[in-house]
Design a protein around this motif. Structure first.
Motif, PDB file in Angstrom:
ATOM      1  N   ILE A  56       0.839  -1.204   0.000  1.00 50.73           N
ATOM      2  CA  ILE A  56       0.000   0.000   0.000  1.00 50.73           C
ATOM      3  C   ILE A  56       0.870   1.249   0.000  1.00 50.73           C
ATOM      4  CG2 ILE A  56      -1.685   1.318   1.332  1.00 50.73           C
ATOM      5  CD1 ILE A  56      -2.866  -1.334   2.248  1.00 50.73           C
ATOM      6  N   GLN A  57       1.962   1.236   0.766  1.00 52.12           N
ATOM      7  CA  GLN A  57       2.868   2.380   0.782  1.00 52.12           C
ATOM      8  C   GLN A  57       3.430   2.664  -0.609  1.00 52.12           C
ATOM      9  OE1 GLN A  57       5.676   1.251   3.827  1.00 52.12           O
ATOM     10  NE2 GLN A  57       4.624   2.436   5.393  1.00 52.12           N
ATOM     11  N   GLU A  58       3.750   1.609  -1.332  1.00 49.90           N
ATOM     12  CA  GLU A  58       4.313   1.779  -2.677  1.00 49.90           C
ATOM     13  C   GLU A  58       3.274   2.319  -3.656  1.00 49.90           C
ATOM     14  OE1 GLU A  58       5.827  -2.015  -3.697  1.00 49.90           O
ATOM     15  OE2 GLU A  58       7.541  -1.914  -2.306  1.00 49.90           O
ATOM     16  N   TYR A 134       8.986  10.588   0.237  1.00 48.36           N
ATOM     17  CA  TYR A 134       9.779   9.668   1.060  1.00 48.36           C
ATOM     18  C   TYR A 134       8.954   9.138   2.232  1.00 48.36           C
ATOM     19  CZ  TYR A 134      14.113  10.905  -1.349  1.00 48.36           C
ATOM     20  OH  TYR A 134      15.093  11.066  -2.297  1.00 48.36           O
ATOM     21  N   ASN A 135       8.147  10.023   2.841  1.00 45.55           N
ATOM     22  CA  ASN A 135       7.381   9.658   4.030  1.00 45.55           C
ATOM     23  C   ASN A 135       5.889   9.865   3.779  1.00 45.55           C
ATOM     24  OD1 ASN A 135       9.760   9.194   5.700  1.00 45.55           O
ATOM     25  ND2 ASN A 135      10.002  11.427   5.689  1.00 45.55           N
ATOM     26  N   LEU A 136       5.081   8.955   4.305  1.00 45.34           N
ATOM     27  CA  LEU A 136       3.630   9.061   4.146  1.00 45.34           C
ATOM     28  C   LEU A 136       3.085  10.348   4.739  1.00 45.34           C
ATOM     29  CD1 LEU A 136       2.645   5.402   5.078  1.00 45.34           C
ATOM     30  CD2 LEU A 136       2.421   6.457   2.836  1.00 45.34           C
ATOM     31  N   GLU A 137       3.736  10.820   5.818  1.00 45.30           N
ATOM     32  CA  GLU A 137       3.237  12.006   6.515  1.00 45.30           C
ATOM     33  C   GLU A 137       3.367  13.271   5.669  1.00 45.30           C
ATOM     34  OE1 GLU A 137       5.473   9.885   7.691  1.00 45.30           O
ATOM     35  OE2 GLU A 137       4.257   8.785   9.159  1.00 45.30           O
ATOM     36  N   ASP A 138       4.209  13.216   4.630  1.00 45.11           N
ATOM     37  CA  ASP A 138       4.448  14.415   3.819  1.00 45.11           C
ATOM     38  C   ASP A 138       3.421  14.607   2.707  1.00 45.11           C
ATOM     39  OD1 ASP A 138       6.710  15.106   5.275  1.00 45.11           O
ATOM     40  OD2 ASP A 138       8.043  13.895   4.035  1.00 45.11           O
ATOM     41  N   TYR A 139       2.650  13.578   2.386  1.00 48.50           N
ATOM     42  CA  TYR A 139       1.723  13.678   1.260  1.00 48.50           C
ATOM     43  C   TYR A 139       0.686  14.797   1.401  1.00 48.50           C
ATOM     44  CZ  TYR A 139       3.430   9.563  -1.228  1.00 48.50           C
ATOM     45  OH  TYR A 139       4.202   8.684  -1.942  1.00 48.50           O
ATOM     46  N   PHE A 160      -5.232  12.916  -4.733  1.00 44.56           N
ATOM     47  CA  PHE A 160      -4.451  12.286  -3.660  1.00 44.56           C
ATOM     48  C   PHE A 160      -5.373  11.418  -2.835  1.00 44.56           C
ATOM     49  CE2 PHE A 160      -2.908  12.969   0.894  1.00 44.56           C
ATOM     50  CZ  PHE A 160      -2.135  11.826   0.878  1.00 44.56           C
ATOM     51  N   GLU A 161      -5.137  10.100  -2.884  1.00 49.06           N
ATOM     52  CA  GLU A 161      -5.916   9.155  -2.081  1.00 49.06           C
ATOM     53  C   GLU A 161      -5.155   8.884  -0.794  1.00 49.06           C
ATOM     54  OE1 GLU A 161      -7.871   4.675  -2.371  1.00 49.06           O
ATOM     55  OE2 GLU A 161      -6.893   5.582  -4.104  1.00 49.06           O
ATOM     56  N   ASP A 162      -5.667   9.397   0.295  1.00 44.96           N
ATOM     57  CA  ASP A 162      -4.965   9.308   1.580  1.00 44.96           C
ATOM     58  C   ASP A 162      -5.195   7.930   2.196  1.00 44.96           C
ATOM     59  OD1 ASP A 162      -3.745   9.662   3.976  1.00 44.96           O
ATOM     60  OD2 ASP A 162      -4.704  11.568   4.449  1.00 44.96           O
ATOM     61  N   ASN A 163      -4.139   7.095   2.166  1.00 41.13           N
ATOM     62  CA  ASN A 163      -4.226   5.746   2.734  1.00 41.13           C
ATOM     63  C   ASN A 163      -3.578   5.645   4.111  1.00 41.13           C
ATOM     64  OD1 ASN A 163      -5.461   4.087   0.572  1.00 41.13           O
ATOM     65  ND2 ASN A 163      -3.723   4.825  -0.608  1.00 41.13           N
ATOM     66  N   ARG A 164      -3.319   6.802   4.720  1.00 38.62           N
ATOM     67  CA  ARG A 164      -2.626   6.759   6.016  1.00 38.62           C
ATOM     68  C   ARG A 164      -3.447   6.049   7.085  1.00 38.62           C
ATOM     69  NH1 ARG A 164      -1.534  12.611   7.527  1.00 38.62           N
ATOM     70  NH2 ARG A 164      -3.509  12.839   6.446  1.00 38.62           N
ATOM     71  N   VAL A 165      -4.770   6.172   7.023  1.00 37.61           N
ATOM     72  CA  VAL A 165      -5.618   5.512   8.026  1.00 37.61           C
ATOM     73  C   VAL A 165      -5.491   3.999   7.915  1.00 37.61           C
ATOM     74  CG1 VAL A 165      -7.977   5.163   8.814  1.00 37.61           C
ATOM     75  CG2 VAL A 165      -7.221   7.450   8.129  1.00 37.61           C
ATOM     76  N   ILE A 166      -5.548   3.498   6.653  1.00 37.58           N
ATOM     77  CA  ILE A 166      -5.421   2.054   6.434  1.00 37.58           C
ATOM     78  C   ILE A 166      -4.064   1.567   6.914  1.00 37.58           C
ATOM     79  CG2 ILE A 166      -5.353   0.245   4.675  1.00 37.58           C
ATOM     80  CD1 ILE A 166      -7.249   1.945   3.005  1.00 37.58           C
ATOM     81  N   ILE A 167      -3.005   2.305   6.545  1.00 37.45           N
ATOM     82  CA  ILE A 167      -1.648   1.903   6.924  1.00 37.45           C
ATOM     83  C   ILE A 167      -1.480   1.945   8.436  1.00 37.45           C
ATOM     84  CG2 ILE A 167       0.781   2.562   6.740  1.00 37.45           C
ATOM     85  CD1 ILE A 167       0.144   3.490   3.879  1.00 37.45           C
ATOM     86  N   SER A 168      -2.071   2.964   9.072  1.00 37.14           N
ATOM     87  CA  SER A 168      -1.991   3.062  10.529  1.00 37.14           C
ATOM     88  C   SER A 168      -2.664   1.858  11.194  1.00 37.14           C
ATOM     89  CB  SER A 168      -2.652   4.360  10.992  1.00 37.14           C
ATOM     90  OG  SER A 168      -2.683   4.435  12.397  1.00 37.14           O
ATOM     91  N   SER A 175       1.678  -4.560  15.391  1.00 34.51           N
ATOM     92  CA  SER A 175       2.127  -4.438  16.787  1.00 34.51           C
ATOM     93  C   SER A 175       1.383  -5.414  17.680  1.00 34.51           C
ATOM     94  CB  SER A 175       1.920  -3.003  17.288  1.00 34.51           C
ATOM     95  OG  SER A 175       2.645  -2.088  16.510  1.00 34.51           O
ATOM     96  N   PHE A 176       0.067  -5.563  17.430  1.00 39.91           N
ATOM     97  CA  PHE A 176      -0.741  -6.495  18.219  1.00 39.91           C
ATOM     98  C   PHE A 176      -0.269  -7.931  18.006  1.00 39.91           C
ATOM     99  CE2 PHE A 176      -4.398  -9.393  18.455  1.00 39.91           C
ATOM    100  CZ  PHE A 176      -4.795  -9.175  19.765  1.00 39.91           C
TER     101      PHE A 176
END
Length: 305
Positions: A56-58, A134-139, A160-168, A175-176
């Protein structure tokens, strides 16, 4: 030659120990199986989820569509400006002509759509810049910059399709999995060590007379200890085989569905056996490690040579 004969006898005596303590051996093997099943399933879930995050990041990018009539030189000037932005990793230029070629290639099976496009007097597709950061936060900041007055004269649309929620969410799932997995594997590993320790201890007790005779006739320490270690390693080998047979259907049938659920429309898991064999190897290493620790602890405590 004598070395191989001794090794064969050690393995033979280890198998005999396994047969003599068959019920305890089964109990030890089952505990090991439970441990390895948990380890394997969590490992496979980790692999799929981690691959989903990376995929997804790519795929995240910003597409900037230019207005009709904007010259190619102006488009390339804006591309060069964006390339100087430290937050931006790559800016790919897709000309109007190339966009049309790509569109026709994607829809080559839709004859009606292609005929409709061919009937148009001009190319309906605009020149585009595809931007990767480089970083998702910069989009979001980059998208806001493209929507500013500086580029309003030239840009028709910024997609711009913001996928940060999915990635988060996927990172939280990772982590779980890691936290719960380490706890469960730790608990069942401790149980496996304890059960195998007691099984080897009982084997030492049952063979105390044979051990004494071997000691009197001059048998080496490792010739006496070897069968007990082989017995413990047999638990590992059998448990790994049983666990592999259990998780193979999960790996081939269920995991691709889980992968598709996590990342709909993105094929990141094809059920190839390379990953499966890596997990089986991990099982075997962990099982051998637990069995070796258990047997050495029991031998050190109860087998005085």
């Amino acid at each position: 030659m004598n070395y191989f004969i001794s090794l064969f006898r050690i393995i033979k005596n280890g198998a005999l120990n396994f047969k003599r303590n068959i019920w305890l051996a089964i109990a030890s093997t089952l505990i090991m199986v439970v441990t390895l099943v948990i380890l394997s399933i969590l490992s496979l879930l980790f692999i799929v989820t981690n691959a989903s995050v990376q995929t997804i990041q790519e795929r995240v990018d910003i597409s900037a569509y230019f207005k009709t009539g904007v010259s190619e030189s102006r488009v390339l000037t804006i591309r060069d400006e964006l390339n100087r932005d430290a937050r931006i990793k790559e800016v790919a230029y897709v000309s109007s002509e190339q966009a049309l070629i790509n569109f026709k290639e994607r829809h080559k099976d839709d004859a009606l759509l292609l005929e409709s496009v061919d009937e148009l007097n001009e190319n309906p597709l605009p020149a585009t810049l595809q931007i990767k950061a480089y970083n998702l936060e910069d989009y979001p900041a980059i998208a806001d910059s493209l929507n500013s007055e500086k580029y309003q004269e030239f840009l028709d649309k910024v997609n711009f399709e913001d996928n940060r929620v999915i990635i988060s969410r996927l990172n939280s799932l990772l982590s779980f999995i890691i936290t719960v997995g380490l706890i469960l594997v730790g608990v069942f590993s401790a149980i496996a060590i304890l059960v195998i320790f007691n099984t080897i201890t009982l084997a030492i007790y049952n063979r105390r007379e044979e051990v004494e005779i071997m000691r009197l006739v001059g048998a080496t320490n490792w010739y006496i200890r070897g069968p007990f270690i082989i017995e413990a390693l047999m638990y590992s080998l059998i448990a790994t085989i049983v666990t592999s047979a259990m998780i193979l259907p999960i790996y081939k049938n269920l995991l691709p569905q889980v992968s598709n659920y996590i990342s709909p429309g993105i094929r990141i898991f094809d059920g190839g056996l390379q990953t499966f064999f890596m997990v089986v190897l991990l099982q075997l290493v962990i099982a051998f490690l637990l069995s070796t620790i258990s047997s050495l602890l029991a031998i050190r405590k109860y087998l005085r040579i």
